[in-house]
Write a protein that holds these residues in place. Structure first.
Motif, short mmCIF file in Angstrom:
data_model
loop_
_atom_site.label_atom_id
_atom_site.label_comp_id
_atom_site.label_asym_id
_atom_site.label_seq_id
_atom_site.Cartn_x
_atom_site.Cartn_y
_atom_site.Cartn_z
N VAL A 101 0.84 -1.20 0.00
CA VAL A 101 0.00 0.00 0.00
C VAL A 101 0.88 1.24 0.00
O VAL A 101 1.86 1.32 0.76
N LEU A 102 0.54 2.21 -0.84
CA LEU A 102 1.23 3.49 -0.89
C LEU A 102 0.22 4.60 -0.64
O LEU A 102 -0.91 4.54 -1.13
N TYR A 113 6.61 -2.70 -11.82
CA TYR A 113 5.31 -2.17 -12.23
C TYR A 113 5.29 -0.67 -11.99
O TYR A 113 5.60 -0.20 -10.89
N THR A 114 4.95 0.10 -13.02
CA THR A 114 4.75 1.54 -12.91
C THR A 114 3.25 1.80 -12.83
O THR A 114 2.50 1.44 -13.74
N ALA A 118 -0.50 -1.05 -4.74
CA ALA A 118 0.41 -1.17 -5.87
C ALA A 118 0.53 -2.63 -6.32
O ALA A 118 0.35 -2.94 -7.49
N LEU A 119 0.87 -3.51 -5.37
CA LEU A 119 1.11 -4.92 -5.71
C LEU A 119 0.35 -5.82 -4.76
O LEU A 119 0.05 -5.46 -3.61
N GLU A 120 0.08 -7.00 -5.24
CA GLU A 120 -0.56 -8.03 -4.42
C GLU A 120 0.25 -9.32 -4.54
O GLU A 120 0.53 -9.79 -5.65
N VAL A 149 2.86 -12.70 -7.78
CA VAL A 149 2.72 -11.26 -7.58
C VAL A 149 1.84 -10.72 -8.71
O VAL A 149 1.98 -11.12 -9.87
N ARG A 150 0.93 -9.82 -8.36
CA ARG A 150 0.03 -9.22 -9.36
C ARG A 150 0.14 -7.70 -9.28
O ARG A 150 0.21 -7.12 -8.18
#
Length: 681
Positions: A87-88, A121-122, A134-136, A146-147
């Motif tokens: 999380v960002l 990932y951007t 951002a990522l899971e 990773v997604r």
């Protein structure tokens, strides 16, 4: 081979001990949430954030920063945890942007602990969102994947946590922001604390906060800051200008809130009862730092602690050295301000005492008056001598620290005569800053403080090839001045190329009259230029048209959330445009495009480095004033045209020049060119 993910795409993982490296154009908060098989966060104990950074199998940063490293051990997660979300969020109340659409797109890279890339990932297409996933990382049939998610939330952390099923979402979000606000999580651009044994506080009773005025060509401006006050150029007839750095730390961030103007009574620190005056700026004393170096050994009684390279807080040695350099800059500014204020106080008191002596008819003549005047001058000399002794003590300590720090600096921070360049290898990661030159004050003698500028550059650079008023370089011959200015520009371009990984930074040159062939030879001969320097008006038009088109396309793609739709042949690496002999070869349309690149280019990776004499462009009148003010003015010779926003000192800037006869520049560029070849299509 790195998997470049797009939104919704997943990638299998072959290992479970990983790092997530996050970068953004502004300080952000990084957190991680765990969720069960129903994709619900069971409680606050399943959220890692700056106030509670460690959970089983995951550790996040303890501060808001533009860069983060999150450590993951997926096998160590609780058995009930089936997913982990990175999380960002944008911090609240720090003066930064309130939405991700106003900052550079966040970038997240998954790597092995040794830095081996796995996936990246951007996160594009953001606008009003202030928090995002951002990522899971999720477990599927016993295998971790990773997604790329990129799901944003306009309502911020509270909405994000509530969407994950956390009942106390708003309370936890408020606690996270409160932790950041009260200093439990320090923002990277904030100044670091100095260790207690390195505090260089002045002595009791020494006045501080002397008024300082700039020298050089114009009135000092309010200048952009590094961690604590990066100087910036002042220009003739230019109004005060504040830049934001990095995205200037890099440009903007204004001078420190609450810092009184130099020379006012409010700028004089009040000594605590029974203790000495502490000249250290309050921003140098924040709460617990993110990471502290090992404590230095205690010095013998009565002696100062020995200097240690990298004794400032930071997440890496590079960041510690960066913070230490800016700590030295602050200390030199502070101790010099104390000395100047003490001298000013002594001068003022002497004048007052002499006036009193002259106002008394009984002491105007004769031995009584002479004795009173001598006593007043003696008191004045004693005050000045005591202030000078304190300054000399602080300068000696700073010089000893500089002697230790300078050899430890990495190539991006080092002088060209440093031995570190002999072992130079092309980096795999970009540094957080580069060295533009050195700074010093008249009272500092031979002490020089590295002038570090945050990356990516948020302002263009201008090497002034005109008369600087300095006696340290060529003043009469215009050709010599322009040659020296272009050589300085080539050195800065080479340093930028050497600081970036292969393929991440390119250089293009406009030399309409071909007058810079000799100075540009290291760039041309090494092969680091993708195309030869542009000549004539046609070459100027071609280069500016291509770069303007690149800026337009990238801006439209970012704003429209279609970064993947860029033309396949478009080079999206950062570009440095060197413009020599401006405005020769420029028509009105070319000038307009140049101004556009100066304003819009830095945000999408196009940076300007101009070599010009402002008088040559006088025919344009005030039309170009915004251009000159938007650029950071540097000089090819020492010149006192920089000022800091803290106490307003006029700092003398000295460029980083390659030693005469040295081949270090060509050797470094040769290694850069060799590393770039596999990246050239």
């Amino acid at each position: 081979m790195t998997a470049e993910l797009v939104r919704g795409q997943n990638h299998p993982l072959t290992q479970t001990r990983l790092e997530v490296r996050v970068s953004a154009g502004t300080p952000i908060v990084a957190a991680a949430t765990l969720s069960d098989d129903r994709d619900r966060v069971r409680g606050a104990e399943w959220v890692a954030h700056p106030g509670a950074p460690v959970l089983p199998g995951v550790e996040v940063s303890r501060q808001a920063a533009a860069r983060h490293r999150l450590a993951l051990d997926l096998d160590a997660l609780p058995d009930a945890a089936h997913r982990l979300h990175v999380v960002l969020a944008l911090p609240v109340g720090t003066g930064g942007p309130a939405r991700f659409g106003a900052a550079a797109a966040p970038f997240a890279a998954v790597t092995a602990p040794d830095g081996t890339p796995v996936a990246d990932y951007t996160v594009t297409g953001l606008d009003t969102e202030s928090a995002l996933i951002a990522l899971e990382f999720y477990r599927r049939q016993g295998t971790w994947k990773v997604r790329a998610v990129g799901q944003g939330y306009t309502g911020g952390l509270a909405d994000l946590l509530a969407d994950q099923g956390l009942t106390e979402a708003h309370r936890l979000a408020a606690a996270i922001h409160e932790a950041v606000a009260r200093g439990l999580a320090l923002s990277v651009p904030a100044p670091p604390p100095r260790p207690a044994h390195h505090d260089r506080s002045g002595q009791a009773g020494t006045p501080a906060g002397a008024a300082a005025h700039g020298g050089g060509a114009g009135t000092p401006a309010a200048l952009p800051e590094g961690p604590t006050g990066t100087p910036a150029a002042t220009h003739d007839a230019a109004p005060p200008y504040t830049a934001h750095e990095p995205a200037p730390a890099p440009g903007g961030r204004a001078p420190r809130p609450g810092m009184p103007s130099a020379g006012t009574s409010a700028s004089r620190p009040v000594p605590p009862a029974g203790g000495p005056v502490d000249y250290q700026h309050p921003r140098r004393r924040p709460a617990a730092p993110p990471s502290s170096p090992p404590p230095a050994p205690e010095p013998p009684p009565g002696r100062p602690a020995p200097p240690v390279a990298g004794d400032a807080p930071g997440w890496s040695m590079e960041e510690r050295l960066y913070n230490q350099v800016w700590g030295m800059f602050e200390d030199l500014a502070r101790t010099t301000a104390a000395y100047r204020s003490a001298v000013q106080f002594a001068d003022t008191r002497l004048e007052k005492e002499l006036d009193q002596i002259l106002s008394d008819p009984r002491s105007r003549i004769g031995g009584q008056g002479d004795a009173a005047r001598e006593a007043a001058r003696a008191r004045h000399g004693e005050l000045v001598d005591r202030a000078r002794a304190v300054l000399d003590r602080d300068l000696a300590q700073l010089t000893a620290e500089s002697d230790v720090v300078e050899p430890a600096l990495p190539p991006a921070y080092a002088r060209w005569d440093s031995p570190v360049w002999h072992g130079y290898r092309v980096p795999q990661e970009s540094p957080q800053a580069i060295r533009l030159g050195d700074l010093h004050l008249p009272e500092s003698g031979t002490l020089r403080i590295p002038f570090l500028m945050r990356l990516p550059l948020e302002r263009g650079l201008w090497i002034d090839s005109g008369r600087t008023g300095s006696s340290a370089g060529p003043a009469g011959d215009a050709g010599e001045r322009r040659q020296a200015a272009l050589e300085t520009a080539v050195g800065l371009a080479a340093r930028l190329l050497a600081a970036h990984p292969p393929g991440e930074c390119g250089v293009q040159v406009i030399d309409p009259a071909a007058s810079g062939a000799r100075a540009l030879a290291p760039l041309v001969d090494s092969g680091v230029l993708a195309v030869p320097p542009a000549r004539g008006a046609a070459g100027v038009t071609d280069v500016l048209a291509r770069l303007t088109e690149r800026v337009d396309l990238v801006q439209m793609a970012v704003r429209g959330g279609a970064a993947d739709a860029l033309p396949p042949g478009l080079d999206t690496s950062r570009q440095l445009l060197i413009v020599n002999d401006f405005p020769y070869g420029f028509d009105d349309r070319a000038v307009t495009r140049l101004r556009y690149l100066a304003d819009e280019g830095p945000g999408v990776g196009v940076h300007l480095l101009m070599v010009a004499d402002r008088e040559d462009a006088a025919a344009y009148g005030p039309l170009l004033d915004p251009l000159w003010r938007s650029l950071l003015r540097l000089t090819p010779v020492p010149d006192d045209h920089l000022a800091d926003p803290w106490v307003g000192h006029a700092w003398t800037y000295e460029p980083c020049r390659v030693p005469p006869g040295s081949q270090v520049l060509r050797q470094v560029l040769g290694r850069v060119a060799a590393a770039r070849r596999p990246w050239v299509p």
